[in-house]
Design an enzyme around this catalytic site. Structure first.
Site, mmCIF file in Angstrom:
data_model
loop_
_atom_site.group_PDB
_atom_site.id
_atom_site.type_symbol
_atom_site.label_atom_id
_atom_site.label_comp_id
_atom_site.label_asym_id
_atom_site.label_seq_id
_atom_site.Cartn_x
_atom_site.Cartn_y
_atom_site.Cartn_z
ATOM 1 N N PRO A 2 14.162 -70.571 82.776
ATOM 2 C CA PRO A 2 15.317 -71.290 83.351
ATOM 3 C C PRO A 2 15.471 -70.684 84.868
ATOM 4 O O PRO A 2 15.605 -69.484 85.240
ATOM 5 C CB PRO A 2 16.630 -70.820 82.579
ATOM 6 C CG PRO A 2 15.878 -70.497 81.288
ATOM 7 C CD PRO A 2 14.453 -70.100 81.525
ATOM 8 N N GLU A 3 15.586 -71.698 85.541
ATOM 9 C CA GLU A 3 15.868 -71.381 87.383
ATOM 10 C C GLU A 3 17.169 -71.918 87.629
ATOM 11 O O GLU A 3 18.036 -72.357 86.671
ATOM 12 C CB GLU A 3 14.603 -72.190 87.834
ATOM 13 C CG GLU A 3 13.317 -71.930 87.819
ATOM 14 C CD GLU A 3 12.908 -70.667 88.262
ATOM 15 O OE1 GLU A 3 13.470 -69.893 88.730
ATOM 16 O OE2 GLU A 3 11.867 -70.035 87.602
ATOM 17 N N HIS A 89 16.828 -64.866 66.292
ATOM 18 C CA HIS A 89 16.486 -64.943 67.821
ATOM 19 C C HIS A 89 17.984 -64.786 68.621
ATOM 20 O O HIS A 89 18.026 -64.972 69.828
ATOM 21 C CB HIS A 89 15.689 -65.829 68.224
ATOM 22 C CG HIS A 89 14.426 -65.894 67.917
ATOM 23 N ND1 HIS A 89 13.622 -64.682 67.898
ATOM 24 C CD2 HIS A 89 13.422 -66.767 67.215
ATOM 25 C CE1 HIS A 89 12.518 -64.952 67.476
ATOM 26 N NE2 HIS A 89 12.099 -66.019 66.814
ATOM 27 N N ARG A 107 12.077 -64.682 73.306
ATOM 28 C CA ARG A 107 11.237 -63.810 73.986
ATOM 29 C C ARG A 107 12.125 -62.299 74.530
ATOM 30 O O ARG A 107 11.541 -61.364 74.712
ATOM 31 C CB ARG A 107 10.511 -64.229 75.095
ATOM 32 C CG ARG A 107 9.620 -65.509 74.538
ATOM 33 C CD ARG A 107 8.910 -66.078 75.726
ATOM 34 N NE ARG A 107 7.922 -65.239 76.395
ATOM 35 C CZ ARG A 107 7.150 -65.427 77.703
ATOM 36 N NH1 ARG A 107 7.251 -66.793 77.833
ATOM 37 N NH2 ARG A 107 6.446 -64.653 77.865
ATOM 38 N N ARG A 151 8.742 -63.238 107.690
ATOM 39 C CA ARG A 151 7.534 -63.090 106.550
ATOM 40 C C ARG A 151 6.359 -63.750 106.903
ATOM 41 O O ARG A 151 6.338 -64.902 107.332
ATOM 42 C CB ARG A 151 8.246 -63.442 105.326
ATOM 43 C CG ARG A 151 9.436 -62.775 105.129
ATOM 44 C CD ARG A 151 10.462 -63.337 104.050
ATOM 45 N NE ARG A 151 11.450 -62.584 103.494
ATOM 46 C CZ ARG A 151 12.516 -62.137 104.057
ATOM 47 N NH1 ARG A 151 12.605 -62.440 105.201
ATOM 48 N NH2 ARG A 151 13.200 -61.182 103.406
#
Length: 271
Positions: A2-3, A89, A107, A151
Protein backbone atom coordinates in the site's frame (compact mmCIF):
# COMPACT_ATOMS: atom_id res chain seq x y z
CA UNK A 1 2.62 -2.62 -0.91
CA UNK A 2 0.00 0.00 0.00
CA UNK A 3 1.34 3.39 -1.06
CA UNK A 4 0.18 6.94 -0.28
CA UNK A 5 -3.11 6.75 -2.25
CA UNK A 6 -4.07 3.45 -0.63
CA UNK A 7 -3.20 4.76 2.84
CA UNK A 8 -5.16 7.97 2.22
CA UNK A 9 -8.14 5.99 0.90
CA UNK A 10 -7.97 3.84 4.02
CA UNK A 11 -7.90 6.94 6.22
CA UNK A 12 -10.90 8.47 4.47
CA UNK A 13 -12.87 5.24 4.82
CA UNK A 14 -12.89 5.26 8.63
CA UNK A 15 -11.57 8.58 9.99
CA UNK A 16 -14.97 10.20 10.48
CA UNK A 17 -16.46 7.04 11.98
CA UNK A 18 -13.80 6.58 14.66
CA UNK A 19 -13.48 10.27 15.59
CA UNK A 20 -14.55 10.76 19.18
CA UNK A 21 -14.39 7.04 19.96
CA UNK A 22 -13.41 6.06 23.50
CA UNK A 23 -10.98 3.16 23.65
CA UNK A 24 -12.11 0.19 25.73
CA UNK A 25 -9.07 -2.03 25.09
CA UNK A 26 -6.24 -2.80 22.68
CA UNK A 27 -5.54 -6.43 21.77
CA UNK A 28 -2.20 -7.41 20.26
CA UNK A 29 -1.57 -10.65 18.37
CA UNK A 30 1.74 -11.91 17.00
CA UNK A 31 4.65 -9.44 17.04
CA UNK A 32 4.70 -6.97 14.18
CA UNK A 33 7.59 -5.10 12.52
CA UNK A 34 8.07 -2.84 15.54
CA UNK A 35 6.69 -3.24 19.08
CA UNK A 36 3.93 -1.01 20.39
CA UNK A 37 6.39 0.36 22.94
CA UNK A 38 3.69 0.87 25.57
CA UNK A 39 1.45 -1.13 27.87
CA UNK A 40 -1.77 -1.56 25.82
CA UNK A 41 -3.84 -1.66 29.00
CA UNK A 42 -2.93 1.98 29.65
CA UNK A 43 -4.69 3.05 26.43
CA UNK A 44 -8.10 2.15 27.86
CA UNK A 45 -10.20 5.24 28.47
CA UNK A 46 -8.43 7.45 25.92
CA UNK A 47 -10.34 9.12 23.11
CA UNK A 48 -9.52 9.19 19.39
CA UNK A 49 -9.53 12.86 18.38
CA UNK A 50 -8.73 12.51 14.66
CA UNK A 51 -6.94 10.39 12.07
CA UNK A 52 -4.16 12.00 10.03
CA UNK A 53 -1.68 10.70 7.48
CA UNK A 54 2.04 11.38 7.15
CA UNK A 55 3.53 9.64 4.15
CA UNK A 56 2.42 6.02 4.43
CA UNK A 57 1.74 6.26 8.18
CA UNK A 58 -1.69 6.77 9.71
CA UNK A 59 -1.66 8.81 12.91
CA UNK A 60 -4.46 8.30 15.41
CA UNK A 61 -4.32 11.38 17.62
CA UNK A 62 -5.55 10.57 21.12
CA UNK A 63 -6.41 12.95 23.92
CA UNK A 64 -3.05 11.83 25.34
CA UNK A 65 -0.43 10.57 22.89
CA UNK A 66 -0.93 9.01 19.48
CA UNK A 67 -0.80 5.69 17.65
CA UNK A 68 1.20 5.37 14.43
CA UNK A 69 -0.05 2.64 12.09
CA UNK A 70 1.78 1.27 9.04
CA UNK A 71 0.25 -1.28 6.66
CA UNK A 72 3.57 -2.85 5.69
CA UNK A 73 3.62 -4.98 2.54
CA UNK A 74 0.16 -6.51 2.66
CA UNK A 75 -1.71 -5.07 5.62
CA UNK A 76 -5.20 -3.61 5.70
CA UNK A 77 -7.43 -1.94 8.27
CA UNK A 78 -11.10 -2.69 8.82
CA UNK A 79 -13.38 -0.72 11.11
CA UNK A 80 -16.80 -2.07 12.05
CA UNK A 81 -19.23 -1.96 14.98
CA UNK A 82 -18.69 -5.69 15.44
CA UNK A 83 -15.77 -7.85 14.36
CA UNK A 84 -15.61 -11.67 14.19
CA UNK A 85 -13.17 -13.52 16.39
CA UNK A 86 -9.62 -12.55 15.35
CA UNK A 87 -7.96 -14.87 12.88
CA UNK A 88 -4.33 -15.91 12.65
CA UNK A 89 -3.42 -12.81 10.61
CA UNK A 90 -5.34 -10.29 12.73
CA UNK A 91 -2.59 -8.73 14.81
CA UNK A 92 -4.14 -5.68 16.48
CA UNK A 93 -7.65 -4.69 17.57
CA UNK A 94 -8.37 -1.20 18.90
CA UNK A 95 -11.73 -1.73 20.56
CA UNK A 96 -13.81 1.43 21.09
CA UNK A 97 -17.38 2.23 22.02
CA UNK A 98 -18.08 3.02 18.34
CA UNK A 99 -16.49 -0.12 16.88
CA UNK A 100 -13.26 -2.04 16.48
CA UNK A 101 -10.36 -1.05 14.24
CA UNK A 102 -8.54 -4.23 13.16
CA UNK A 103 -5.15 -4.57 11.48
CA UNK A 104 -4.98 -7.62 9.22
CA UNK A 105 -1.47 -8.38 7.99
CA UNK A 106 -0.51 -11.82 6.62
CA UNK A 107 3.19 -10.92 6.28
CA UNK A 108 3.51 -8.97 9.55
CA UNK A 109 5.55 -6.10 8.07
CA UNK A 110 3.00 -3.61 9.38
CA UNK A 111 3.22 -1.86 12.71
CA UNK A 112 1.32 -0.15 15.51
CA UNK A 113 3.55 2.15 17.57
CA UNK A 114 2.65 4.42 20.48
CA UNK A 115 4.30 7.82 21.02
CA UNK A 116 3.67 10.52 23.59
CA UNK A 117 3.67 13.11 20.79
CA UNK A 118 4.75 13.50 17.17
CA UNK A 119 8.02 15.00 18.41
CA UNK A 120 8.76 12.08 20.72
CA UNK A 121 11.73 9.86 19.74
CA UNK A 122 9.51 6.90 18.75
CA UNK A 123 7.58 9.05 16.25
CA UNK A 124 10.52 11.17 15.08
CA UNK A 125 12.47 8.02 14.20
CA UNK A 126 9.72 6.97 11.77
CA UNK A 127 8.61 10.36 10.45
CA UNK A 128 11.63 12.65 10.75
CA UNK A 129 13.24 11.78 7.40
CA UNK A 130 10.10 12.05 5.28
CA UNK A 131 9.94 14.54 2.42
CA UNK A 132 7.15 16.87 1.31
CA UNK A 133 3.53 15.76 1.17
CA UNK A 134 2.61 15.80 -2.55
CA UNK A 135 -1.07 16.56 -1.98
CA UNK A 136 -0.47 19.44 0.43
CA UNK A 137 0.00 23.12 -0.38
CA UNK A 138 3.54 22.82 1.00
CA UNK A 139 4.62 20.74 -2.02
CA UNK A 140 6.39 23.62 -3.72
CA UNK A 141 8.12 23.52 -7.09
CA UNK A 142 11.24 25.40 -5.88
CA UNK A 143 11.80 22.93 -3.04
CA UNK A 144 11.10 19.95 -5.34
CA UNK A 145 13.54 21.22 -7.96
CA UNK A 146 16.20 21.90 -5.33
CA UNK A 147 15.79 18.37 -4.02
CA UNK A 148 16.31 16.93 -7.51
CA UNK A 149 19.36 19.11 -8.12
CA UNK A 150 20.98 17.70 -4.98
CA UNK A 151 20.68 14.07 -6.12
CA UNK A 152 22.65 12.33 -8.87
CA UNK A 153 20.81 9.00 -8.84
CA UNK A 154 18.11 7.99 -11.34
CA UNK A 155 14.91 10.02 -10.99
CA UNK A 156 12.76 6.93 -10.45
CA UNK A 157 14.89 5.96 -7.45
CA UNK A 158 14.73 9.50 -6.06
CA UNK A 159 10.94 9.46 -6.23
CA UNK A 160 10.78 6.08 -4.48
CA UNK A 161 13.20 7.07 -1.71
CA UNK A 162 10.69 9.48 -0.15
CA UNK A 163 13.23 12.05 1.00
CA UNK A 164 12.24 14.72 -1.53
CA UNK A 165 8.54 13.83 -1.76
CA UNK A 166 6.74 11.05 0.08
CA UNK A 167 4.34 8.39 -1.12
CA UNK A 168 5.29 8.14 -4.80
CA UNK A 169 5.42 4.34 -4.90
CA UNK A 170 6.40 2.12 -7.80
CA UNK A 171 3.14 2.34 -9.74
CA UNK A 172 2.76 6.08 -9.32
CA UNK A 173 6.40 6.90 -10.07
CA UNK A 174 6.15 5.08 -13.40
CA UNK A 175 2.90 6.83 -14.24
CA UNK A 176 4.07 10.32 -13.23
CA UNK A 177 7.29 9.98 -15.23
CA UNK A 178 5.29 8.94 -18.29
CA UNK A 179 2.99 11.95 -18.00
CA UNK A 180 6.01 14.24 -17.57
CA UNK A 181 7.78 12.63 -20.57
CA UNK A 182 10.89 11.75 -18.54
CA UNK A 183 12.80 8.46 -18.88
CA UNK A 184 13.05 6.71 -15.46
CA UNK A 185 16.83 6.35 -15.81
CA UNK A 186 17.54 10.07 -16.19
CA UNK A 187 19.73 11.42 -13.39
CA UNK A 188 17.70 13.65 -11.10
CA UNK A 189 20.22 16.50 -11.04
CA UNK A 190 20.21 16.73 -14.85
CA UNK A 191 16.47 17.48 -15.10
CA UNK A 192 15.83 21.07 -16.17
CA UNK A 193 13.49 23.32 -14.23
CA UNK A 194 10.77 23.20 -16.93
CA UNK A 195 10.87 19.39 -16.95
CA UNK A 196 10.87 19.35 -13.14
CA UNK A 197 7.74 21.53 -13.24
CA UNK A 198 6.03 18.96 -15.47
CA UNK A 199 7.03 16.17 -13.10
CA UNK A 200 5.90 18.16 -10.06
CA UNK A 201 2.44 18.59 -11.62
CA UNK A 202 2.34 14.95 -12.77
CA UNK A 203 3.13 13.61 -9.28
CA UNK A 204 0.32 15.65 -7.78
CA UNK A 205 -2.22 14.77 -10.48
CA UNK A 206 -1.42 11.03 -10.54
CA UNK A 207 -1.70 10.67 -6.78
CA UNK A 208 -4.89 12.74 -6.59
CA UNK A 209 -6.42 10.64 -9.37
CA UNK A 210 -5.42 7.45 -7.59
CA UNK A 211 -7.15 8.58 -4.40
CA UNK A 212 -10.33 9.33 -6.39
CA UNK A 213 -10.16 5.83 -7.89
CA UNK A 214 -9.80 4.21 -4.48
CA UNK A 215 -6.10 3.40 -4.91
CA UNK A 216 -4.69 0.38 -6.74
CA UNK A 217 -5.53 -3.23 -5.95
CA UNK A 218 -2.90 -5.53 -7.44
CA UNK A 219 -3.23 -8.37 -4.95
CA UNK A 220 -5.17 -7.84 -1.74
CA UNK A 221 -5.52 -4.13 -0.90
CA UNK A 222 -8.88 -2.96 0.41
CA UNK A 223 -9.97 0.03 2.45
CA UNK A 224 -11.57 -0.02 5.90
CA UNK A 225 -14.91 -0.84 4.25
CA UNK A 226 -13.37 -3.87 2.49
CA UNK A 227 -13.55 -2.14 -0.94
CA UNK A 228 -10.89 -2.53 -3.67
CA UNK A 229 -9.25 0.23 -5.73
CA UNK A 230 -9.36 0.66 -9.51
CA UNK A 231 -6.56 3.04 -10.52
CA UNK A 232 -4.49 0.20 -12.02
CA UNK A 233 -7.15 -0.32 -14.71
CA UNK A 234 -6.28 3.01 -16.36
CA UNK A 235 -2.48 2.85 -16.01
CA UNK A 236 -0.59 4.25 -18.98
CA UNK A 237 2.58 2.18 -18.58
CA UNK A 238 2.61 0.21 -15.32
CA UNK A 239 2.47 -3.58 -15.86
CA UNK A 240 1.94 -3.08 -19.63
CA UNK A 241 5.21 -4.55 -20.92
CA UNK A 242 4.93 -5.29 -24.66
CA UNK A 243 1.53 -3.61 -25.00
CA UNK A 244 1.20 -0.55 -27.25
CA UNK A 245 1.65 2.87 -25.68
CA UNK A 246 -1.75 4.49 -25.31
CA UNK A 247 -0.31 7.66 -26.90
CA UNK A 248 2.09 6.62 -29.69
CA UNK A 249 1.57 2.87 -30.09
CA UNK A 250 5.18 1.91 -29.34
CA UNK A 251 5.50 -1.25 -27.18
CA UNK A 252 5.99 -0.45 -23.50
CA UNK A 253 9.36 -1.57 -22.15
CA UNK A 254 10.25 -2.98 -18.74
CA UNK A 255 13.56 -2.70 -16.89
CA UNK A 256 14.70 -3.40 -13.32
CA UNK A 257 15.74 -0.56 -11.04
CA UNK A 258 16.70 -1.32 -7.46
CA UNK A 259 14.96 -4.72 -7.57
CA UNK A 260 11.72 -3.08 -8.74
CA UNK A 261 10.07 -3.27 -12.15
CA UNK A 262 9.97 -0.02 -14.11
CA UNK A 263 7.76 0.53 -17.14
CA UNK A 264 8.17 3.29 -19.75
CA UNK A 265 7.57 4.28 -23.36
CA UNK A 266 10.88 4.65 -25.22
CA UNK A 267 9.35 7.24 -27.56
CA UNK A 268 7.19 9.38 -25.28
CA UNK A 269 9.74 9.51 -22.44
CA UNK A 270 12.93 11.35 -23.32
CA UNK A 271 16.39 10.85 -21.89
Amino acid sequence: MPELPEVEVTRLSFADRIQGARIHSVRLGKPLRWPLGYDPALLAGRTVLQVRRRGKYLLLDLDAGLLLLHLGMSGSLHFAPQQPEPGVHDHCDVVTHLGTLRLHDPRRFGAVVYADSQDAPAAAKLLGHLGMEPLDDGFSLPAFYAGLQARKTAIKQVLLAGEVVVGVGNIYASEALFIAGIRPTVRAHSISKPRAAKLHAAVRSVLARAVLKGGSTLRDFSNAHGESGYFQLEAMVYDRQGLPCRVCGTPIQQIRQGQRSTYFCPVCQKR
